[in-house]
Scaffold this motif. Structure first.
Motif, PDB file in Angstrom:
ATOM      1  N   ILE A  82      23.083  51.293  59.551  1.00  0.00           N
ATOM      2  CA  ILE A  82      23.687  51.431  60.717  1.00  0.00           C
ATOM      3  C   ILE A  82      25.521  52.084  59.643  1.00  0.00           C
ATOM      4  CG2 ILE A  82      24.954  51.825  62.689  1.00  0.00           C
ATOM      5  CD1 ILE A  82      23.052  49.535  63.392  1.00  0.00           C
ATOM      6  N   ALA A  83      25.167  53.445  59.576  1.00  0.00           N
ATOM      7  CA  ALA A  83      27.001  53.540  58.578  1.00  0.00           C
ATOM      8  C   ALA A  83      27.660  53.736  59.636  1.00  0.00           C
ATOM      9  CB  ALA A  83      26.616  54.505  58.200  1.00  0.00           C
ATOM     10  N   LEU A  84      28.487  53.115  59.695  1.00  0.00           N
ATOM     11  CA  LEU A  84      30.602  52.401  60.442  1.00  0.00           C
ATOM     12  C   LEU A  84      31.171  53.775  59.942  1.00  0.00           C
ATOM     13  CD1 LEU A  84      30.312  49.039  60.562  1.00  0.00           C
ATOM     14  CD2 LEU A  84      28.566  50.575  62.407  1.00  0.00           C
ATOM     15  N   HIS A  86      32.090  58.469  60.026  1.00  0.00           N
ATOM     16  CA  HIS A  86      31.914  59.445  59.358  1.00  0.00           C
ATOM     17  C   HIS A  86      31.799  59.580  57.731  1.00  0.00           C
ATOM     18  CE1 HIS A  86      31.185  61.360  63.137  1.00  0.00           C
ATOM     19  NE2 HIS A  86      32.058  60.926  64.130  1.00  0.00           N
ATOM     20  N   HIS A  87      32.660  58.899  57.597  1.00  0.00           N
ATOM     21  CA  HIS A  87      32.872  59.147  55.970  1.00  0.00           C
ATOM     22  C   HIS A  87      31.997  58.730  55.227  1.00  0.00           C
ATOM     23  CE1 HIS A  87      34.926  60.225  51.929  1.00  0.00           C
ATOM     24  NE2 HIS A  87      34.874  58.622  52.095  1.00  0.00           N
ATOM     25  N   VAL A  88      31.467  57.274  55.842  1.00  0.00           N
ATOM     26  CA  VAL A  88      30.186  56.446  55.154  1.00  0.00           C
ATOM     27  C   VAL A  88      29.075  57.112  54.741  1.00  0.00           C
ATOM     28  CG1 VAL A  88      29.039  54.216  54.970  1.00  0.00           C
ATOM     29  CG2 VAL A  88      31.537  54.047  54.981  1.00  0.00           C
ATOM     30  N   HIS A  89      28.789  57.428  56.018  1.00  0.00           N
ATOM     31  CA  HIS A  89      27.478  58.740  57.163  1.00  0.00           C
ATOM     32  C   HIS A  89      27.475  59.474  56.036  1.00  0.00           C
ATOM     33  CE1 HIS A  89      25.661  60.877  59.928  1.00  0.00           C
ATOM     34  NE2 HIS A  89      25.134  59.468  60.049  1.00  0.00           N
ATOM     35  N   ARG A  90      28.457  60.237  55.718  1.00  0.00           N
ATOM     36  CA  ARG A  90      28.441  61.696  55.163  1.00  0.00           C
ATOM     37  C   ARG A  90      28.217  61.453  53.824  1.00  0.00           C
ATOM     38  NH1 ARG A  90      32.953  63.621  58.855  1.00  0.00           N
ATOM     39  NH2 ARG A  90      33.980  62.286  56.707  1.00  0.00           N
ATOM     40  N   ALA A  91      29.022  60.424  53.476  1.00  0.00           N
ATOM     41  CA  ALA A  91      28.128  59.973  51.857  1.00  0.00           C
ATOM     42  C   ALA A  91      27.036  59.713  51.836  1.00  0.00           C
ATOM     43  CB  ALA A  91      29.309  59.053  51.065  1.00  0.00           C
ATOM     44  N   LEU A  92      26.146  58.657  52.697  1.00  0.00           N
ATOM     45  CA  LEU A  92      25.189  58.171  52.616  1.00  0.00           C
ATOM     46  C   LEU A  92      23.968  59.529  52.413  1.00  0.00           C
ATOM     47  CD1 LEU A  92      24.957  54.572  54.317  1.00  0.00           C
ATOM     48  CD2 LEU A  92      24.896  55.689  51.581  1.00  0.00           C
ATOM     49  N   GLN A  93      24.598  60.425  53.525  1.00  0.00           N
ATOM     50  CA  GLN A  93      23.394  61.409  53.909  1.00  0.00           C
ATOM     51  C   GLN A  93      23.268  61.887  52.241  1.00  0.00           C
ATOM     52  OE1 GLN A  93      25.099  63.351  57.824  1.00  0.00           O
ATOM     53  NE2 GLN A  93      23.442  62.873  58.453  1.00  0.00           N
ATOM     54  N   LYS A  94      24.101  63.195  52.101  1.00  0.00           N
ATOM     55  CA  LYS A  94      24.556  63.271  50.811  1.00  0.00           C
ATOM     56  C   LYS A  94      23.466  63.061  49.506  1.00  0.00           C
ATOM     57  CE  LYS A  94      29.463  64.943  51.000  1.00  0.00           C
ATOM     58  NZ  LYS A  94      30.231  65.725  50.519  1.00  0.00           N
ATOM     59  N   ALA A  95      24.074  61.291  49.437  1.00  0.00           N
ATOM     60  CA  ALA A  95      22.538  61.184  48.280  1.00  0.00           C
ATOM     61  C   ALA A  95      21.457  60.170  48.863  1.00  0.00           C
ATOM     62  CB  ALA A  95      23.336  59.386  48.082  1.00  0.00           C
ATOM     63  N   ASP A 100      21.721  55.747  60.069  1.00  0.00           N
ATOM     64  CA  ASP A 100      22.485  56.250  61.003  1.00  0.00           C
ATOM     65  C   ASP A 100      23.764  55.916  61.612  1.00  0.00           C
ATOM     66  OD1 ASP A 100      19.299  56.775  62.281  1.00  0.00           O
ATOM     67  OD2 ASP A 100      19.544  55.174  63.399  1.00  0.00           O
ATOM     68  N   TYR A 101      24.423  57.271  61.901  1.00  0.00           N
ATOM     69  CA  TYR A 101      25.570  56.910  62.261  1.00  0.00           C
ATOM     70  C   TYR A 101      26.114  56.587  63.354  1.00  0.00           C
ATOM     71  CZ  TYR A 101      30.486  57.974  64.292  1.00  0.00           C
ATOM     72  OH  TYR A 101      31.537  58.309  64.899  1.00  0.00           O
ATOM     73  N   PHE A 102      26.949  55.373  63.938  1.00  0.00           N
ATOM     74  CA  PHE A 102      27.744  54.645  64.365  1.00  0.00           C
ATOM     75  C   PHE A 102      29.452  54.764  63.975  1.00  0.00           C
ATOM     76  CE2 PHE A 102      23.949  53.610  65.271  1.00  0.00           C
ATOM     77  CZ  PHE A 102      23.052  52.528  66.427  1.00  0.00           C
TER      78      PHE A 102
END
Length: 129
Positions: A82-84, A86-95, A100-102
């Motif tokens: 669970i990415a807490l 938006h910034h973390v979520h985007r970085a993980l999506q790029k990788a 999931d975004y929360f």
């Protein structure tokens, strides 16, 4: 047989503390309070992980190979990432890390709690025989 849901909360960079989402920080207090409340309702195992070690790494928003490996290992162990924020979520999506975004705990703790409860319920349902 009870179902245990394994969650790994992924944050950016520890803010002045050595541990991710430390109970000494505003976000850590909120997140850990929510987790404590949910542990009364569900069987959950929770971990916390920060993907960046410095403000500079966080500013760049790039996931290093070592951090990617740690996250992939957690996925292999059956943990739900669970990415807490938006910034973390985007970085993980790029990788290409399935996550999931929360909302970040400091932004919207009520919505975070609601989303976590729904997510845990879905996880339990999906694991049911």
């Amino acid at each position: 047989m009870s179902i245990i849901v394994k969650l790994l909360f992924v944050g950016g960079q520890p803010k002045g503390e050595d541990e991710p989402f430390s109970s000494k920080t505003h976000s850590g207090k909120i997140l850990r309070r929510i987790v404590k409340e949910l542990k009364y309702l569900y069987e959950i195992e929770v971990g916390y992980y920060d993907i960046w070690r410095s403000a500079e790494e966080e500013r760049r928003g790039i996931l290093l190979p070592a951090e990617r490996s740690v996250l992939l290992q957690n996925l292999k162990e059956g943990k739900h990432l669970i990415a807490l924020g938006h910034h973390v979520h985007r970085a993980l999506q790029k990788a290409a890390i399935p996550v999931d975004y929360f909302p970040h705990p400091a932004r919207d703790s009520k919505r975070l709690r609601e989303m976590l409860e729904a997510d845990i319920a879905v996880s339990i349902f999906q694991q049911s025989p």
